[in-house]
Design an enzyme around this catalytic site. Structure first.
Site, PDB file in Angstrom:
ATOM      1  N   HIS A 131       0.846  -1.192   0.000  1.00 43.66           N
ATOM      2  CA  HIS A 131       0.000   0.000   0.000  1.00 43.66           C
ATOM      3  C   HIS A 131       0.884   1.246   0.000  1.00 43.66           C
ATOM      4  CE1 HIS A 131      -3.233  -2.692   1.380  1.00 43.66           C
ATOM      5  NE2 HIS A 131      -4.049  -1.771   0.906  1.00 43.66           N
ATOM      6  N   LYS A 135      -0.280   4.560   4.638  1.00 41.38           N
ATOM      7  CA  LYS A 135      -1.171   3.582   5.279  1.00 41.38           C
ATOM      8  C   LYS A 135      -0.604   3.225   6.643  1.00 41.38           C
ATOM      9  CE  LYS A 135      -4.006  -0.445   4.614  1.00 41.38           C
ATOM     10  NZ  LYS A 135      -5.094   0.137   5.344  1.00 41.38           N
TER      11      LYS A 135
END
Length: 194
Positions: A131, A135
């Site tokens: 990600h 994140k």
């Protein structure tokens, strides 16, 4: 439907932008630390904040009678308290680590593969995801859910899990099974938050 958006980051802004396309009116936008009483009168609140804010947000929304949809991950250790608050006030809670249709279909495929390979001891398994660098949880709630689903259908051998955080990547999740004879890889790649 009148919605309150709790958490006015990337997902909150996207929800606000897309709400009219789905027949929703944004009743209130409340950022982290804002006054949850602004949500009073909404049909539901959609919560995308940070793990440490979920419990107090759900408790505050339940106290004013607003059901909540939680998209934040990383807070499940507080599930019993969240459930108790929702039950006490007679509101509702919908929670998922990922609301994507594609990810939910992917999870069904992962369950099926894990179940089929559970009795094939020559196959080891891995779970991996990447990600964007902002994140907060690693591994992601989605990856943890996928591993949980694999174990729930009887895949009892170790599942090596790994996470990467870099750039602006919206999210890729991969589940693999490997033996001396072959490799099976299942992958879901998001193109955007939408």
């Amino acid at each position: 439907m009148r919605i309150a958006i709790v958490g006015y980051g990337k997902m909150g802004r996207l929800i606000e932008q897309l709400a009219p396309d789905y027949g929703c009116t944004v009743h209130a936008c409340i950022d982290i630390g804002g006054d949850l009483r602004q949500a009073k009168g909404a049909d539901a609140a959609i919560e995308f904040t940070i793990p440490s804010a979920v419990l107090s947000n759900v408790e505050g929304l339940a106290a004013i009678g607003v059901p909540v949809v939680v998209g934040t991950t990383g807070w499940l250790l507080e599930m019993d308290q969240v459930r108790a608050s929702v039950e006490k006030h007679g509101t509702g809670l919908v929670w998922s680590p990922n609301f994507s249709i594609g990810v939910n279909v992917f999870a069904r495929l992962v369950r099926e593969a894990a179940q089929l390979l559970a009795k094939e001891p020559q196959y080891g398994a891995w779970a991996w995801e990447i990600h964007h660098h902002t994140k907060r949880d690693a591994p992601s709630g989605t990856l943890l859910k996928l591993v949980h689903e694999m174990k729930a259908v009887g895949y009892e051998r170790p599942i090596d899990a790994a996470s990467n955080r870099a750039g602006a990547h919206p999210g890729t999740h991969e589940i693999g099974f490997d033996s001396a004879a072959d490799t099976i890889t299942l992958r879901h790649t998001a193109r955007s938050r939408e």
